[in-house]
Design a protein around this motif. Structure first.
Motif, PDB file in Angstrom:
ATOM      1  N   GLY A  40       0.765  -1.074   0.027  1.00 17.89           N
ATOM      2  CA  GLY A  40       0.046   0.225  -0.169  1.00 17.89           C
ATOM      3  C   GLY A  40       0.819   1.238   0.020  1.00 17.89           C
ATOM      4  O   GLY A  40       0.498   2.206  -0.593  1.00 17.89           O
ATOM      5  N   VAL A  41       2.035   1.159   0.751  1.00 18.06           N
ATOM      6  CA  VAL A  41       2.744   2.303   0.685  1.00 18.06           C
ATOM      7  C   VAL A  41       4.345   1.852   0.014  1.00 18.06           C
ATOM      8  O   VAL A  41       4.901   1.057   0.480  1.00 18.06           O
ATOM      9  CB  VAL A  41       2.862   2.829   1.907  1.00 18.06           C
ATOM     10  CG1 VAL A  41       3.857   3.934   2.194  1.00 18.06           C
ATOM     11  CG2 VAL A  41       1.596   3.146   2.724  1.00 18.06           C
ATOM     12  N   ASP A  85      -6.250  -4.048  -3.998  1.00 16.33           N
ATOM     13  CA  ASP A  85      -6.365  -3.004  -3.501  1.00 16.33           C
ATOM     14  C   ASP A  85      -4.979  -2.227  -3.399  1.00 16.33           C
ATOM     15  O   ASP A  85      -4.737  -1.061  -3.713  1.00 16.33           O
ATOM     16  CB  ASP A  85      -6.860  -2.966  -2.205  1.00 16.33           C
ATOM     17  CG  ASP A  85      -8.351  -2.389  -2.311  1.00 16.33           C
ATOM     18  OD1 ASP A  85      -8.928  -2.485  -3.278  1.00 16.33           O
ATOM     19  OD2 ASP A  85      -8.883  -2.036  -1.106  1.00 16.33           O
ATOM     20  N   THR A  86      -3.917  -2.926  -2.505  1.00 16.68           N
ATOM     21  CA  THR A  86      -2.871  -2.145  -2.431  1.00 16.68           C
ATOM     22  C   THR A  86      -1.990  -1.868  -3.674  1.00 16.68           C
ATOM     23  O   THR A  86      -1.356  -0.999  -3.947  1.00 16.68           O
ATOM     24  CB  THR A  86      -1.940  -3.079  -1.498  1.00 16.68           C
ATOM     25  OG1 THR A  86      -1.653  -4.379  -2.113  1.00 16.68           O
ATOM     26  CG2 THR A  86      -2.588  -3.094  -0.172  1.00 16.68           C
ATOM     27  N   GLN A  89      -2.931   1.244  -5.407  1.00 17.68           N
ATOM     28  CA  GLN A  89      -2.411   2.260  -4.575  1.00 17.68           C
ATOM     29  C   GLN A  89      -0.867   2.245  -4.909  1.00 17.68           C
ATOM     30  O   GLN A  89      -0.066   3.522  -5.306  1.00 17.68           O
ATOM     31  CB  GLN A  89      -2.487   2.085  -3.125  1.00 17.68           C
ATOM     32  CG  GLN A  89      -3.682   2.339  -2.615  1.00 17.68           C
ATOM     33  CD  GLN A  89      -3.954   2.022  -1.001  1.00 17.68           C
ATOM     34  OE1 GLN A  89      -2.875   2.250  -0.333  1.00 17.68           O
ATOM     35  NE2 GLN A  89      -5.177   1.544  -0.523  1.00 17.68           N
ATOM     36  N   GLU A 224       4.676   7.641   2.971  1.00 21.79           N
ATOM     37  CA  GLU A 224       3.683   8.140   4.039  1.00 21.79           C
ATOM     38  C   GLU A 224       4.332   9.069   4.920  1.00 21.79           C
ATOM     39  O   GLU A 224       3.680   9.533   5.864  1.00 21.79           O
ATOM     40  CB  GLU A 224       3.394   6.747   4.816  1.00 21.79           C
ATOM     41  CG  GLU A 224       2.100   6.756   5.490  1.00 21.79           C
ATOM     42  CD  GLU A 224       1.887   5.085   5.745  1.00 21.79           C
ATOM     43  OE1 GLU A 224       0.708   4.975   5.618  1.00 21.79           O
ATOM     44  OE2 GLU A 224       2.556   4.420   6.150  1.00 21.79           O
ATOM     45  N   LEU A 321      -1.326   9.632  -2.113  1.00 17.05           N
ATOM     46  CA  LEU A 321      -2.014   8.622  -0.902  1.00 17.05           C
ATOM     47  C   LEU A 321      -2.808   9.295  -0.115  1.00 17.05           C
ATOM     48  O   LEU A 321      -4.063   8.565  -0.078  1.00 17.05           O
ATOM     49  CB  LEU A 321      -0.855   8.219  -0.191  1.00 17.05           C
ATOM     50  CG  LEU A 321      -0.213   7.076  -0.217  1.00 17.05           C
ATOM     51  CD1 LEU A 321       0.835   6.812   0.919  1.00 17.05           C
ATOM     52  CD2 LEU A 321      -0.881   6.107  -0.321  1.00 17.05           C
ATOM     53  N   ARG A 322      -2.844  10.516   0.114  1.00 11.58           N
ATOM     54  CA  ARG A 322      -4.044  11.233   0.815  1.00 11.58           C
ATOM     55  C   ARG A 322      -5.314  11.471  -0.066  1.00 11.58           C
ATOM     56  O   ARG A 322      -6.180  11.063   0.586  1.00 11.58           O
ATOM     57  CB  ARG A 322      -3.580  12.942   1.072  1.00 11.58           C
ATOM     58  CG  ARG A 322      -2.418  12.762   2.187  1.00 11.58           C
ATOM     59  CD  ARG A 322      -2.607  14.122   3.082  1.00 11.58           C
ATOM     60  NE  ARG A 322      -1.410  14.325   3.941  1.00 11.58           N
ATOM     61  CZ  ARG A 322      -0.263  15.175   3.555  1.00 11.58           C
ATOM     62  NH1 ARG A 322      -0.465  16.175   2.646  1.00 11.58           N
ATOM     63  NH2 ARG A 322       0.656  15.312   4.448  1.00 11.58           N
ATOM     64  N   ILE A 324      -6.004   9.249  -2.221  1.00  9.46           N
ATOM     65  CA  ILE A 324      -6.630   7.848  -2.094  1.00  9.46           C
ATOM     66  C   ILE A 324      -7.547   7.742  -0.848  1.00  9.46           C
ATOM     67  O   ILE A 324      -8.546   7.182  -1.108  1.00  9.46           O
ATOM     68  CB  ILE A 324      -5.725   6.884  -2.479  1.00  9.46           C
ATOM     69  CG1 ILE A 324      -5.168   6.922  -3.985  1.00  9.46           C
ATOM     70  CG2 ILE A 324      -6.274   5.453  -2.450  1.00  9.46           C
ATOM     71  CD1 ILE A 324      -3.608   6.050  -4.150  1.00  9.46           C
ATOM     72  N   ARG A 325      -6.901   7.899   0.128  1.00 11.46           N
ATOM     73  CA  ARG A 325      -7.364   7.780   1.517  1.00 11.46           C
ATOM     74  C   ARG A 325      -8.793   8.642   1.852  1.00 11.46           C
ATOM     75  O   ARG A 325      -9.329   8.055   2.669  1.00 11.46           O
ATOM     76  CB  ARG A 325      -6.224   7.766   2.482  1.00 11.46           C
ATOM     77  CG  ARG A 325      -5.426   6.589   2.289  1.00 11.46           C
ATOM     78  CD  ARG A 325      -4.158   6.590   2.907  1.00 11.46           C
ATOM     79  NE  ARG A 325      -3.363   5.252   3.073  1.00 11.46           N
ATOM     80  CZ  ARG A 325      -2.149   5.204   3.466  1.00 11.46           C
ATOM     81  NH1 ARG A 325      -1.589   6.003   4.529  1.00 11.46           N
ATOM     82  NH2 ARG A 325      -1.406   4.227   3.385  1.00 11.46           N
ATOM     83  N   ASP A 326      -8.705   9.500   1.450  1.00 15.37           N
ATOM     84  CA  ASP A 326      -9.885  10.538   1.657  1.00 15.37           C
ATOM     85  C   ASP A 326     -11.170  10.002   1.314  1.00 15.37           C
ATOM     86  O   ASP A 326     -11.452   9.610  -0.083  1.00 15.37           O
ATOM     87  CB  ASP A 326      -9.637  11.932   1.312  1.00 15.37           C
ATOM     88  CG  ASP A 326      -8.565  12.415   2.310  1.00 15.37           C
ATOM     89  OD1 ASP A 326      -8.246  12.079   3.338  1.00 15.37           O
ATOM     90  OD2 ASP A 326      -8.048  13.827   1.974  1.00 15.37           O
TER      91      ASP A 326
END
Ligand code: NAL
Length: 326
Positions: A40-41, A85-86, A89, A224, A321-322, A324-326
């Motif tokens: 994911g990261v 999913d990862t 990302q 991250e 990443l921000r 995607i996560r929001d």
């Protein structure tokens, strides 16, 4: 820089040099690839091979990124759904980092590794390879337990991928070398061509200068990290003023300049107040390393500069990443 030098920049090893020289003579349309277990990261380990892919694109080659979902599954990284999913990302972060979107082919392993032809070839490889050999190829990747059958299938599939993705050059960290050696030996047995391999160095652990920097143990820098976290990690990094005479310990601060910063910036400016001698500008790694050793460049200034350039490199991925996560 000429094409051969660009391909070889920061490569720890190539197998063989002669084959890479041939590629460098006519790079256009040639396909190079790296495979990644989706995560994911992205961390600096991923970015080291990504830097090489950027070099290869600049050299005119096509780049294939294998999102190795089946491999991650075989290595116990989760369910297929989680891994997928990862992978999405991961792809977004690679593009944010600077891989050219329209000149990079992202391929899911599962898009061809479950086909009948592939499976039959895999079984042929299984028949041709001793357990011992497959386990040894996997040991550096898996880092300990290779007790499951999946762990010996994994490197065999990695060998086959080199054929199935129609590659001209396999790229990976030095921990992939035994798999690539196995591929060079076994692919001809199945009637396939031998391909050259290029291995990038493994960066030492940040705080000790020993072993390898890894995401599972110790400290690594990732997409991250906030600017503050990044500064904190870099500031606490091991940075001896002179190279270790025994040669066992690396200077991770210098390694990060060499492998991560210099390949991506034309020049590096160390900002210093006039009373400490004013700004320093570096166009190449060696000059900076020499200055650090002579005392001309103070470790604290080197670290501050390193943190700010790394921050610039990861900022777009962090932003992505921000989103995607929001
Ligand atoms: C790299 C990995 C997995 C599968 C691959 C298939 C073809 C080429 C490279 C590949 C991941 C790698 C790792 N073994 O340790 O991250």
């Amino acid at each position: 820089m000429d094409t051969y030098d660009l391909i070889m920049r920061n490569a720890e090893e190539v197998v063989t040099d002669e084959e890479v020289r041939e590629l460098a003579d006519d790079p256009s349309g040639k396909r190079a690839y790296v495979g990644y277990e989706p995560s994911g990261v992205l961390h600096l380990g991923h970015l080291l091979t990504a830097n090489k892919l950027i070099d290869l694109q600049e050299a005119g080659m096509e780049v294939v990124v294998l999102l190795a979902d089946v491999h991650a599954y075989l290595n116990g990284k989760g369910t297929f759904e989680e891994i997928r999913d990862t992978a999405e990302q991961m792809k977004a972060q690679f593009i944010a980092y600077g891989l050219e979107e329209d000149r990079t082919e992202f391929v899911y392993g599962s898009s061809f590794q479950l086909d009948e032809d592939y499976t039959l070839d895999l079984h042929e490889l299984e028949l041709a390879t001793t357990l011992n050999r497959a386990q040894r190829a996997m040991a550096e990747i898996q880092g300990g337990e290779t007790a499951k059958v999946s762990h010996v299938v994994y490197p065999l599939m990695q060998c086959l991928d080199i054929e199935y993705l129609d590659l001209d050059l396999a790229v990976g960290g030095l921990d992939q070398r035994k798999v690539h050696m196995l591929a060079r030996e076994e692919l001809p047995e199945l009637g396939y061509d031998v391909r050259p391999a290029l291995h990038t160095p493994i960066v030492a652990d940040l705080t000790s200068g020993e072993g390898k920097m890894s995401s599972s143990e110790g400290v690594t820098i990732s997409m991250e990290d906030s600017t503050e976290q990044l500064e904190e990690k870099v500031n606490s990094a091991f940075c001896p003023p002179t190279r270790d005479p025994e040669g066992d310990l690396e200077n991770p601060v210098l390694e990060l300049f060499e492998y991560h910063v210099f390949p991506r910036f034309e020049e590096i400016v160390v900002e210093r107040p006039d009373k400490y001698g004013g700004d320093l500008t570096y166009e190449d790694y060696e000059t900076l390393a020499t200055d650090l050793e002579s005392g001309e460049l103070h470790p604290a200034d080197a670290k501050g500069t390193l943190a700010s350039y790394l921050d610039e490199l990861i900022a777009p991925g962090r932003e992505k990443l921000r989103e995607i996560r929001d």
